[in-house]
Motif scaffolding. Structure first.
Motif, short mmCIF file in Angstrom:
data_model
loop_
_atom_site.label_atom_id
_atom_site.label_comp_id
_atom_site.label_asym_id
_atom_site.label_seq_id
_atom_site.Cartn_x
_atom_site.Cartn_y
_atom_site.Cartn_z
N VAL A 9 2.93 2.90 -5.61
CA VAL A 9 2.81 1.52 -6.36
C VAL A 9 2.86 1.75 -8.01
O VAL A 9 2.18 2.74 -8.43
N ASP A 10 3.64 1.09 -8.73
CA ASP A 10 3.11 1.43 -10.26
C ASP A 10 2.04 0.53 -10.83
O ASP A 10 1.31 0.00 -9.96
N ASP A 11 1.88 0.57 -12.00
CA ASP A 11 0.63 0.05 -12.92
C ASP A 11 0.46 -1.33 -12.44
O ASP A 11 -0.68 -1.83 -11.99
N ASP B 259 0.68 -1.04 -0.01
CA ASP B 259 0.00 -0.02 0.06
C ASP B 259 0.96 1.29 0.01
O ASP B 259 0.28 2.33 0.51
N ASP C 254 -11.00 -5.83 -18.75
CA ASP C 254 -9.52 -5.93 -18.85
C ASP C 254 -9.15 -7.49 -18.89
O ASP C 254 -9.47 -8.09 -17.83
N ASP D 286 -0.85 -1.62 -8.89
CA ASP D 286 -2.50 -0.98 -8.90
C ASP D 286 -3.21 -2.63 -9.41
O ASP D 286 -4.44 -2.67 -9.01
N ASN D 287 -2.80 -3.15 -10.42
CA ASN D 287 -3.36 -4.00 -11.07
C ASN D 287 -3.52 -5.29 -9.80
O ASN D 287 -4.64 -5.73 -9.71
N LEU E 210 -3.38 -5.03 -6.60
CA LEU E 210 -3.97 -4.62 -5.24
C LEU E 210 -5.51 -5.39 -5.23
O LEU E 210 -5.73 -5.77 -4.11
N LEU E 211 -6.15 -5.08 -6.22
CA LEU E 211 -7.55 -5.36 -5.99
C LEU E 211 -7.52 -6.87 -7.15
O LEU E 211 -7.92 -6.90 -7.89
N GLY E 212 -6.78 -7.79 -6.42
CA GLY E 212 -6.71 -9.19 -7.13
C GLY E 212 -8.01 -9.66 -7.54
O GLY E 212 -9.05 -9.62 -6.70
N ARG E 213 -8.15 -10.55 -8.54
CA ARG E 213 -9.38 -10.88 -8.87
C ARG E 213 -9.74 -12.35 -8.28
O ARG E 213 -9.98 -13.31 -8.96
#
Lengths: 883, 471
Positions: A56-58, A52, A138, A61-62, A64-67
C-alpha cells in the motif's frame, strides 16, 4: 535573500486562546476566525478502499485507518452521535440537537476537533513555560508559547516605581520589543533569555513583599488561572512546515504572548477577559445564540478577543498587526509583524512567483564590513524612499502624537528619494541630528513605511526590472494615469526605459519636467518596476604589464642571486684567509652593475624581494630572503614614492644601513651570513681529508649554482626588454602573443603579484604622459591623443560596449574639459597625478560588487570628477552591468 | 537519524506504558542503563497516547527543549474483545529536531501503525504479546495464545528497524511467518513548476544510457527528442505525442531533477548579465574551462563528450551532453563550424569572460556578435554562440530579456474588470496584457517574431495603442 515562507489564509487557519485553571481545569476560551473548517487532506479518505495488500502506498496507509471516528466522537455519549449527513450540511452557525437531545454547539468544534479535547491537548505541562510548544495533528500544526503563572501562584508583579512607564504608552508603536520586557525586570532586552532566569527574577520580585497578603493578592490566588496559551493553528504544506513554524514563532507567537503576559501581570488582563468571554459563551449556549451573533458580541466587548481578530487579520495577510488592549492599567498598544525583505539580489527561479515585484538590487543597505560601529547600521549614502504618500504618513504620525512626532514629521518632510541620509542630516541640521535621521529611517523601514535605496539621480540608468510583476500592469497603469496624467502612459514609459539603457534624464523632455520625472522614477522604484543598471568593475592587467612585472621580478631575482653567490664566496674567503671583505663587495657591486643598468634603464619600480622566484636553491638563501625585513620596509616605502632610477634606490638603501660598519651594499644581509657560516663549520671537527672532500663538494655545488645563475642571466638578457606603450590593451608585440590578460577579482585584497600589477598600473597612470615626456612633441601628441584618448579607450573594441556605454554627455564633458587643457602641459601632469592618486583609492571599488555609480557619494566627490577619474582608468577596467 | 523507537500501549489500569523501546532506556529508564532518556516521558505521554479524538492520525510533538521530535501514529482499535472496548497503541520514532528532515519518516510511522493495527485486528498480534508478557496483568480480557509459536519480540524488531533505516535507509523485516514489513525513506521532492510549450528542456543526464523498456512509452518517445535545442511543442510534434502528454512526461523528468528548462534561443533575443556572473570571472571551480569545453567549436567531439561525462560526475555541473554529440548551430547562419578550418582551437579564458560579460541589456545576440566581429574576433569560428548563451543561462550568469506586447485599451479594460473586451476577436489580442512573452505567441500561434509584428500592425486597435517592451 530568499523570501521566507509567509503565513496566508491557506496555511494559517486560526488563532485560539486556551487557559488552564488550578481547580476547574483547562478551558478553550476563544478562537478566531469563528469557522475553522476541518483541514482536508490532499486525498479524500474513502474507508471502503482500504486494502491490506503489502505494498500500500502512502495514501493507502492514510486511508486504512480512516478517521471515521472524528465526527463520531464529537460528544462522549455514543448515543448522541449526530448523523454524518446532518453534520455535512451544518452551516457551523446554528446549534444542532441530536435525537438524544444533546446540543451541538457550533463554537465547540474547531477545525474538526471538539474543543473539549483540544483544550486538554493544548495545555501542556509546565516544562513548556516560555518555550516552543508544537503539536502536529495531521495535517494541522498547533504552535504556541505557553505562559505559566510563577511558582508562587501569583501573576501580579510588585511594581517598581522607578521603572513605571507612562501607562498610556508602555508599548509604543516603534518599540519593536514587546512591552513585557521593557519593564518586567529590567533585564537586557533580549528575547532569548533563559527561562529559568526569568523565573528567578519573577520570584525575586515577589520576595520583598510583606508576608501579609493584600486583598489584591488574595484575588489573584482566587483567579487561579495557572497558564494561558495563545495557540496558532497552521496548515502548512509539508516542506514549508518547519520554516513557517520558525518564522511565526520568532516574530509573532513569542512576542504576542509576551505582550499578553505583560498585561496579565499588570492587571490580570487575560484572566479577566477570559472570564468575560467564557461567561458570554455559557450564556449563549443556554440561549442557543447563533455563533455569528455571539462572536460579534464577544469581539465588541472584549479587547482581548478583538486583538486576536486583528492579529489574525493582519498576520494572515502579512501586514503589521497593531494590537490595542484596554487593560485596567490603561491602553496597551503593541505591534508585531514578520519582517520581509524589500529587495532581492538576483532573479528568483522560475517557480518563485511570490517574489515577483520585489526590487532587484545587489546594493547592500546595511554597513557590515570594515566599519567598527554596531551592526545593522544603515549606510549613510542611501536614501529613504517612502512607500506611501508623504501627507498620508504625516497624518498617520500625527494621529498618535508623542514627543518624537514633531521630529519625525520633520524627517518625513526632508526625506527625498534623491537625498542620502547624510545629506538629509546636513540639510536639516538645525532640527535633526544624524543619529536621529538614521534612527527614524530605520524605524520607517522596519515598519514598512519606506525602503532604503541608493539616491535616485538623473544621470544614473534605470531599466525595467526583470523581476517586475506584469500581472499588476493593468491596475498600475490606471494608477499611473491618475497620478501622472500628463506623462506618457505606463506601458509606453516602460517600453522607453526597456529599449537601450541610457541615463534617466535623457528620457525627460526638458529641464522643467525634471522634478515630475524624478517623482515618476520614485513611483516606479516603489512598485519594483524599474531597477538601477549599475556598473561593476574589475582590474584587467594587460599582457604588457604582466610581462613587465615578470621581467623585473626576474631581473631582481637574478641580481640578488648574484649577490648571494658573491657573498658566499666572500664569506668562504673570509673564513679561509680572513681577507678583507671590501674587495669582494666591490666585485659584487661591479657585477651587479649590468642588472642595475637594466633596471634603471627601463625605469622599473623596485620589487619586493620576497616575491622572487622560490627556486633560489640553498636553504641559507631562503632564510636570508625571509629575514630581509629592512629591505622590505625599504621597498614598501619606495613603492609609494617610486624612484626614477636605480641609483636613487641605492642611495635610499644606504642610508638606513649606515650604522652597519661593513661598507657593503648589502649591509643588512652580512650579519646574517656571518651567523649562518659558523653553523656550517661548528658541528664537528672533521679530519683534513674530510675537510678537503667537503670543500671540493661545496665548490662543485657553488660552481653548478654559478653556472645555472649565468644561464639564467643570459636567458634573461636575451628576453625582449619590456617597453611601455601608451595603450597596453592594444599592444600586440610578438613577445606578448601567448599571454592572456589577467583579471584581478578584488583589487583591495590583492596580494603578491597582483599587488605588483596594481602598482605598475599606478605608475603607468602617473606617467602616462611623463613617459613620453622626453620630447614635448610626443607629449603634445599624446596629449591630443588623450583629449580623444581617455575616451579613445572607450571606443576600443577591447573595452567593448560595457564602458563604451558611458553616456554621451559624460563623454562630451570630458572632451570639453580636456580640450581646454590640452595645450597646457602642467595641467596635464596634474591630471595624471590626480588619476594616479585616485587609483589606489578606488581599488576598493574594483571588486565586481561595488557599483561605480556610488563612488562619488561614498568618496564625497563630485559625480563628474569621479566619472572622469574612472574614465581615465578605464583602459585597465573590465566592466559588467547589472543591478 | 532515528534517535529512538518505541512501542507504547494504553493499559486500562496502569495507563500509558512504554512496552518496548530501542535503544533501551531512550524513552523511559530501564534497569542497568545509566544514559539519560531523550526527553521526559511524563510530559509527553499525553501526546503519545492522546485522547480518543486525536487517535488514528499522524501526530508529532516537540519536546520542551526543542531538541527531539516524537513522531507517532496513535491507533485505537474499538472492539468488545478488549477491556474498555478499546485497544490503543502507538509505534513512535524520536528524531532530532531541526537537523533531520522529518518528512521521510512520516511514511515509516504510518506504515508501522497500519501494519500492526492490521495484524492486531487479524490475529491479535499485539494483545497476544501483551498477555504473554503480562500474564498476571489484566485478567484475561484478551484472547490467549493457543499455539506457542516462536516469534520475534517487539523490542528486537524495533531495534532492527531502527538500525536498518539509519544505516541503509530501508528495511525488510519478517515479523512472523506471514507478515513482512518493507519500508524505505524516500526524499521529499518539491512539486515541479509547470512545463510550458515554449520551454526548451536540456537533459542533465544521458537518458539513452538509463532508459529501459519498462519505462513509460510516452516518456521513452519524448526523451529521444530532448536535444537542448527543440522546444516542448517541437518535441511533442517530433515524437508524435500530444502536447499535454509531453508536458506531463517532461514534468516527471523535472520532478527527479534530470532536466532543466531553458528558453528558446534566437539570435534576435536579448540576454543580460546577472550578479552571479562574478563566479564566472572568478573561474570558481574551473567553470570557465568547463565552459570552454562546452562552447568551443572545433574541439574534437570525443573530447567534448568526454568533458560532458566528466561534468556529469561532478555534482556542480549541470550540463550533460546531448545524445547526438554533433554540433548543430541553430539559426542557420553560414558558419564554418562544419569545416574544420579552426579545428581544435581553444578560446582563451579571458576571451570567454569577455564574451560572457559583454552581453548587455537591450542588445540582441546579433548585435553582440557584430560588436565582436567588428572588433576583430570572429566569434562564430571559435564559439558555438547558442551553447555559450545556454551555458550562461543555466549557470545563472545571464538572463533572457523577454519581449512583450501590451495594448493599452486592453489593459484599461482589464483594470476596470471587463476582462474580455472583444470576445472572439483577434487571436493575438489575449496576449496583449503584458503577461505573455513573444516566445509563447511564437509557439502557440506558430508564427515567427517578424510575422507576429506584422500581424500586430493589422490588429484592430487605435494607433499607438500597442507597445512592445522588454523585461
Amino acid at each position: 535573500m530568499a523570501l521566507p515562507v509567509l503565513p496566508s489564509t491557506s496555511n494559517f487557519l486560526a488563532v485560539a486562546l486556551v487557559i488552564n485553571r488550578s481547580r476547574d481545569g483547562p478551558r478553550f476560551v476563544f478562537h478566531y476566525p469563528p469557522n475553522v473548517l476541518p483541514a482536508h487532506d490532499s486525498t479524500g479518505h474513502n474507508p471502503s478502499r482500504g486494502g491490506d495488500d503489502a505494498d500500500v502506498d502512502d495514501d493507502d496507509d492514510n486511508n486504512l485507518l480512516g478517521r471515521s471516528s472524528r465526527h463520531a466522537s464529537l460528544e462522549t455519549p455514543a448515543s448522541s452521535v449526530p448523523h454524518a449527513a446532518e453534520l455535512l450540511q451544518w452551516n457551523h452557525d446554528d446549534h444542532l440537537v441530536t435525537e438524544s437531545g444533546t446540543q451541538i454547539v457550533p463554537w465547540e468544534h474547531v477545525a474538526g476537533f471538539p474543543t473539549k479535547d483540544l483544550e486538554n491537548i493544548l495545555t501542556p505541562a509546565r516544562a513548556y513555560h516560555k518555550k516552543l510548544f508544537q503539536v502536529s495533528l495531521d495535517p494541522l500544526v498547533c504552535v504556541s508559547y505557553p505562559v505559566y503563572v510563577p511558582e508562587n501562584g501569583v501573576w501580579r508583579k510588585k511594581r517598581k516605581p522607578q521603572k513605571q512607564p507612562d501607562p498610556t504608552t508602555p508599548g509604543r508603536r516603534d518599540d519593536d520589543e514587546p512591552p513585557a520586557q521593557t519593564d518586567t525586570d529590567g533585564a537586557p532586552r533580549n528575547g532569548d533569555r533563559k527561562v529559568s532566569d526569568v523565573d528567578q527574577v519573577d520570584v525575586r520580585d515577589m520576595a520583598p513583599r510583606p508576608p501579609a497578603k493584600t486583598v489584591e493578592e488574595a484575588e489573584d490566588k482566587k483567579s487561579s488561572m495557572t497558564m494561558f496559551n495563545l495557540v496558532f493553528i497552521l496548515n502548512p504544506k509539508k516542506h514549508e512546515s518547519k520554516d513557517l513554524v520558525d518564522i511565526m514563532f520568532t516574530h509573532i507567537i513569542k512576542k504576542i504572548n509576551k505582550a499578553y503576559k505583560y498585561c496579565q501581570q499588570r492587571s490580570d488582563f487575560v484572566w479577566k477577559e477570559s472570564k468575560k468571554i467564557l461567561a458570554l459563551k455559557d450564556k449563549a449556549r443556554e440561549d442557543r445564540k447563533k455563533m455569528s451573533v455571539l462572536w460579534e458580541e464577544i469581539l465588541s466587548s472584549s479587547t482581548l478577543a478583538a486583538s486576536m481578530q486583528d492579529l489574525y487579520a493582519a498576520v494572515s495577510r502579512n501586514r503589521i498587526a497593531a494590537l490595542q488592549l484596554h487593560t485596567v492599567g490603561g491602553l496597551v498598544t503593541h505591534s508585531v509583524q514578520i519582517p520581509v525583505p524589500f529587495h532581492l539580489s538576483d532573479l528568483p527561479p522560475d517557480g518563485g512567483e511570490g517574489q515577483r515585484g520585489l526590487w532587484l538590487t545587489t546594493a547592500n543597505t546595511i554597513v557590515n564590513d570594515d566599519v567598527d560601529e554596531e551592526p545593522d547600521y544603515l549606510d549613510k549614502n542611501f536614501a529613504l524612499l517612502l512607500l506611501a504618500d508623504e501627507k498620508k504618513i504625516v497624518t498617520e504620525l500625527q494621529s498618535d502624537p508623542d514627543e518624537t512626532t514633531l521630529a519625525m514629521v520633520e524627517f518625513v518632510r526632508h526625506c527625498k528619494a534623491t537625498l542620502s541620509f547624510h545629506q538629509v542630516g546636513q540639510q536639516s541640521a538645525n532640527v535633526l541630528t544624524q543619529a536621529q535621521v538614521r534612527k527614524f529611517a530605520q524605524h520607517f523601514i522596519f515598519w514598512r513605511r519606506g525602503i532604503a535605496i541608493p539616491p535616485l539621480h538623473g544621470r544614473d540608468m534605470y531599466i525595467v526590472s526583470p523581476n517586475c510583476d506584469l500581472r499588476k500592469l493593468p491596475e498600475a497603469g490606471a494608477k499611473w494615469a491618475r497620478q501622472f496624467p500628463l506623462s506618457p502612459p505606463l506601458p509606453n514609459f516602460l517600453a522607453e526605459l526597456s529599449m537601450a539603457p541610457r541615463p534617466y534624464k535623457l528620457h525627460c523632455p526638458s529641464k522643467a519636467h525634471r522634478p515630475v520625472y524624478m517623482t515618476m522614477l520614485a513611483w516606479l522604484m516603489r512598485g519594483g518596476w524599474v531597477t538601477q543598471l549599475c556598473t561593476f568593475a574589475y582590474v584587467v592587467v594587460w599582457p604588457e604589464i604582466v610581462y613587465e612585472v615578470e621581467y623585473s621580478l626576474e631581473a631582481e631575482d637574478i641580481a640578488r642571486a648574484k649577490r648571494e653567490s658573491q657573498e658566499r664566496n666572500r664569506d668562504k674567503r673570509a673564513s679561509e684567509s680572513s681577507s678583507s671583505t671590501l674587495s669582494s663587495a666591490d666585485v659584487a657591486a661591479l657585477s651587479d652593475a649590468p642588472v642595475d643598468a637594466i633596471l634603471s634603464g627601463s625605469g622599473f619600480l623596485p620589487l619586493l624581494d620576497d616575491m622572487s622566484d622560490p627556486s633560489s636553491s640553498t636553504a641559507t638563501l631562503r632564510d636570508l630572503s625571509l629575514l630581509h625585513s629592512p629591505s622590505l620596509a625599504r621597498v614598501s616605502q619606495s613603492q609609494q614614492f617610486p624612484p626614477r632610477a636605480a641609483s636613487d634606490l641605492d642611495d635610499s638603501e644606504f642610508s638606513p644601513t649606515s650604522p652597519n660598519t661593513i661598507p657593503s651594499r648589502h649591509g643588512p644581509e652580512s650579519p646574517l651570513s656571518r651567523t649562518a657560516t659558523p653553523l656550517l663549520h661548528d658541528p664537528s671537527q672533521p679530519t683534513p681529508a674530510e675537510q678537503a672532500a667537503e670543500k671540493a663538494r661545496l665548490e662543485r655545488i657553488a660552481d653548478k649554482a654559478a653556472r645555472e645563475l649565468m644561464d639564467r642571466a643570459t636567458a634573461h638578457a636575451r628576453k625582449v626588454i619590456p617597453e611601455q606603450t601608451a595603450h597596453p590593451s592594444v599592444n600586440n608585440a610578438r613577445h606578448l602573443a601567448g599571454m592572456s590578460p589577467h583579471i584581478i577579482l578584488d583589487a583591495k585584497k590583492a596580494t603578491g603579484k597582483e599587488s605588483l600589477y596594481l602598482s605598475a598600473i599606478g605608475h603607468r597612470l602617473r606617467e602616462s604622459a611623463a613617459t613620453g615626456g622626453g620630447s614635448p612633441a610626443a607629449r603634445r601628441n599624446s596629449a591630443v591623443g588623450n583629449a580623444r584618448g581617455h575616451h579613445h579607450h572607450l571606443h576600443q573594441p577591447h573595452h567593448g560596449p560595457s564602458i563604451g556605454r558611458f553616456d554621451q554627455a559624460d563623454r562630451d564633458r570630458i572632451g570639453r574639459d580636456k580640450g581646454g587643457a590640452s595645450d597646457n602641459m602642467r595641467e596635464w601632469r596634474e591630471w595624471d597625478e590626480r588619476v594616479a592618486n585616485a587609483w589606489p583609492m578606488f581599488w576598493r571599488y574594483f571588486n565586481g560588487r561595488s557599483a561605480l555609480e556610488r563612488i562619488a557619494l561614498q568618496e564625497d566627490m563630485k559625480r563628474k570628477d569621479a566619472w572622469n577619474l574612472l574614465t581615465a582608468m578605464s583602459e585597465y577596467l573590465l566592466c559588467i552591468r547589472h543591478w | 537519524m532515528i534517535q529512538g523507537i518505541f512501542y507504547a500501549r494504553f493499559f486500562p489500569q496502569e495507563g500509558t506504558k512504554i512496552v518496548a523501546q530501542s535503544p533501551p532506556g531512550c524513552i523511559v529508564p530501564v534497569y542497568g542503563v545509566s544514559k539519560p532518556c531523550l526527553f521526559d516521558f511524563s510530559v509527553l505521554q499525553e501526546y503519545i497516547i492522546p485522547r480518543k479524538a486525536f487517535c488514528n492520525r499522524y501526530m508529532t510533538v516537540v519536546d520542551p527543549e526543542g531538541k527531539h521530535a516524537v513522531l507517532g501514529f496513535p491507533v485505537s482499535i474499538p472492539s468488545p474483545r478488549y477491556d474498555r472496548n478499546e485497544f490503543i497503541f502507538n509505534f513512535g520514532l524520536v528524531v532530532e529536531c531541526g537537523v533531520v528532515d522529518q518528512i521521510p519518516y512520516e511514511r515509516v510511522v504510518r506504515r508501522l501503525a497500519v501494519t500492526f493495527a492490521e495484524m492486531e485486528k487479524q490475529n491479535y498480534y499485539l494483545s497476544q504479546d501483551e498477555t504473554r508478557n503480562y500474564n498476571c496483568g489484566s485478567g484475561g480480557g484478551g484472547p490467549r495464545s493457543r499455539e506457542s509459536y516462536c516469534r520475534r519480540p517487539i523490542e528486537s524488531l524495533l531495534e532492527i528497524i531502527k538500525e536498518d533505516l539509519n544505516n541503509y535507509g530501508e528495511c525488510m523485516i519478517p515479523v512472523d511467518d506471514a507478515n513482512t514489513i518493507n519500508m524505505k525513506l524516500f526524499p521529499h521532492h518539491m512539486t515541479p513548476p509547470e512545463v510550458k510549450g515554449w520551454h526548451v528542456p536540456v537533459a542533465k543526464m544521458k537518458f539513452a544510457d538509463v532508459v529501459d523498456p519498462t519505462w513509460d512509452l510516452t516518456l521513452q518517445r519524448v526523451i529521444t527528442h530532448i536535444d537542448g535545442v527543440s522546444d516542448v511543442r517541437r518535441i511533442a510534434f517530433a515524437a508524435d505525442v500530444s502536447l499535454e502528454l509531453t508536458q506531463l512526461a517532461l514534468r516527471h523528468l523535472l520532478f527527479y531533477d534530470t532536466i532543466l528548462l531553458l528558453d528558446m534561443f534566437f539570435f534576435g533575443a536579448c540576454y543580460a548579465p546577472r550578479p552571479g556572473i562574478h563566479d564566472f570571472l572568478a573561474n570558481r571551480g574551473g567553470v570557465v574551462d568547463e565552459c570552454a569545453n562546452y562552447v568551443c567549436v572545433g574541439t574534437a567531439p570525443s573530447a567534448s563528450s568526454g568533458s560532458g561525462s566528466g561534468s556529469g560526475s561532478s555534482p556542480g555541473a549541470g550540463i550533460g551532453e546531448r545524445g547526438d554529440g554533433g554540433l548543430d548551430m541553430s539559426g542557420g547562419l553560414g558558419n564554418s563550424s562544419g569545416g574544420s578550418g579552426a579545428g581544435g582551437h581553444r578560446v582563451t579564458n579571458y576571451m570567454l569572460i569577455k564574451l560572457m560579460t559583454t552581453f548587455c541589456v537591450g542588445k540582441t545576440v546579433m548585435e553582440w556578435l557584430k560588436g565582436h566581429m567588428d572588433a576583430g574576433f570572429d566569434v562564430l569560428r571559435f564559439v558555438d554562440v547558442r551553447r555559450l548563451v545556454q551555458f550562461g543561462v543555466i549557470k545563472g550568469y545571464l538572463y533572457r530579456m523577454h519581449k512583450y506586447v501590451v495594448s493599452k485599451q486592453y489593459l484599461a479594460a482589464l483594470a476596470t474588470g471587463h476582462s474580455r473586451p472583444v470576445a472572439g476577436g483577434d487571436p493575438l489580442q489575449r496576449y496583449t496584457d503584458g503577461c505573455h512573452t513573444f516566445d509563447q505567441i511564437i509557439t502557440e500561434q506558430n508564427l515567427t517574431d517578424a510575422e507576429i509584428m506584422d500581424k500586430l500592425k493589422t490588429l484592430n486597435v487605435p494607433a499607438g495603442d500597442l507597445t512592445v517592451f522588454y523585461r
